[in-house]
Design a protein around this motif. Structure first.
Motif, mmCIF file in Angstrom:
data_model
loop_
_atom_site.group_PDB
_atom_site.id
_atom_site.type_symbol
_atom_site.label_atom_id
_atom_site.label_comp_id
_atom_site.label_asym_id
_atom_site.label_seq_id
_atom_site.Cartn_x
_atom_site.Cartn_y
_atom_site.Cartn_z
ATOM 1 N N LYS A 158 0.834 -1.215 0.000
ATOM 2 C CA LYS A 158 0.000 0.000 0.000
ATOM 3 C C LYS A 158 0.864 1.259 0.000
ATOM 4 O O LYS A 158 0.615 2.196 -0.764
ATOM 5 N N THR A 159 1.882 1.282 0.848
ATOM 6 C CA THR A 159 2.758 2.451 0.957
ATOM 7 C C THR A 159 3.539 2.669 -0.329
ATOM 8 O O THR A 159 3.640 3.796 -0.816
ATOM 9 N N ALA A 160 4.094 1.609 -0.870
ATOM 10 C CA ALA A 160 4.889 1.725 -2.106
ATOM 11 C C ALA A 160 4.036 2.284 -3.241
ATOM 12 O O ALA A 160 4.460 3.197 -3.964
ATOM 13 N N LEU A 161 2.837 1.760 -3.396
ATOM 14 C CA LEU A 161 1.962 2.248 -4.465
ATOM 15 C C LEU A 161 1.528 3.685 -4.200
ATOM 16 O O LEU A 161 1.491 4.509 -5.117
ATOM 17 N N ALA A 162 1.231 4.015 -2.942
ATOM 18 C CA ALA A 162 0.832 5.383 -2.587
ATOM 19 C C ALA A 162 1.969 6.373 -2.841
ATOM 20 O O ALA A 162 1.718 7.529 -3.205
ATOM 21 N N GLN A 163 3.211 5.938 -2.654
ATOM 22 C CA GLN A 163 4.371 6.807 -2.891
ATOM 23 C C GLN A 163 4.761 6.867 -4.369
ATOM 24 O O GLN A 163 5.704 7.553 -4.733
ATOM 25 N N GLY A 164 4.040 6.135 -5.190
ATOM 26 C CA GLY A 164 4.331 6.151 -6.623
ATOM 27 C C GLY A 164 5.510 5.288 -7.021
ATOM 28 O O GLY A 164 6.052 5.468 -8.115
ATOM 29 N N MET A 165 5.894 4.353 -6.175
ATOM 30 C CA MET A 165 6.984 3.440 -6.526
ATOM 31 C C MET A 165 6.469 2.434 -7.550
ATOM 32 O O MET A 165 5.585 1.648 -7.244
#
Length: 137
Positions: free
Chosen positions: A38-45
């Protein structure tokens, strides 16, 4: 109950307890993995196509996209929250077709039994990926 039967029952109990502990650890690790995705996708990774290495050293494509956890690209998390070891058996067919990665039960410790610098907590490895310290290409 004979001594032999008692020892066999004790051995079965130890195996069951070990399996229960591994399941509890995998559940805790999966929570960290799901938060990471979730965090990676939210950060645009952007996830990358994951590649694996066969036992004879050839790099092959896989059916997954995600993020590498280790510098040597031997462990990854896919976009669906799967945890994968990227050292796989294979021969010439896999070099052309690629491989399908089976899910692996995650652990809270990455690289158990490895050399210094290759082991640590899953939380540490995830934080390094999120900080951009693990090359993804």
């Amino acid at each position: 109950m004979s001594d032999r039967e008692e020892r066999a029952a004790d051995a079965r109990r130890r195996v069951e307890l070990g399996e229960q502990a591994a399941r509890r650890e995998a559940t805790a690790a999966q929570i960290l993995i799901d938060e990471f995705v979730k965090t990676a996708l939210a950060q645009g990774m952007e996830p990358v196509p994951l590649k694996a290495t066969t036992l004879d050293g050839h790099v092959v494509k896989t059916d997954k996209t995600g993020w590498y956890l280790r510098q040597n690209k031997s462990i990854a998390i896919d976009v669906d929250g799967g945890y994968h070891f990227l050292i796989v058996p294979g021969g010439w067919k896999e070099r052309f077709r690629g491989v399908q990665l089976p899910g692996t039960q995650p652990s809270l410790t990455v690289g158990k039994g490895g050399r210094d610098g290759e082991t640590g907590t899953l939380k540490e490895f995830i934080s390094w990926v999120l900080a951009g310290q693990v090359p993804q290409s």
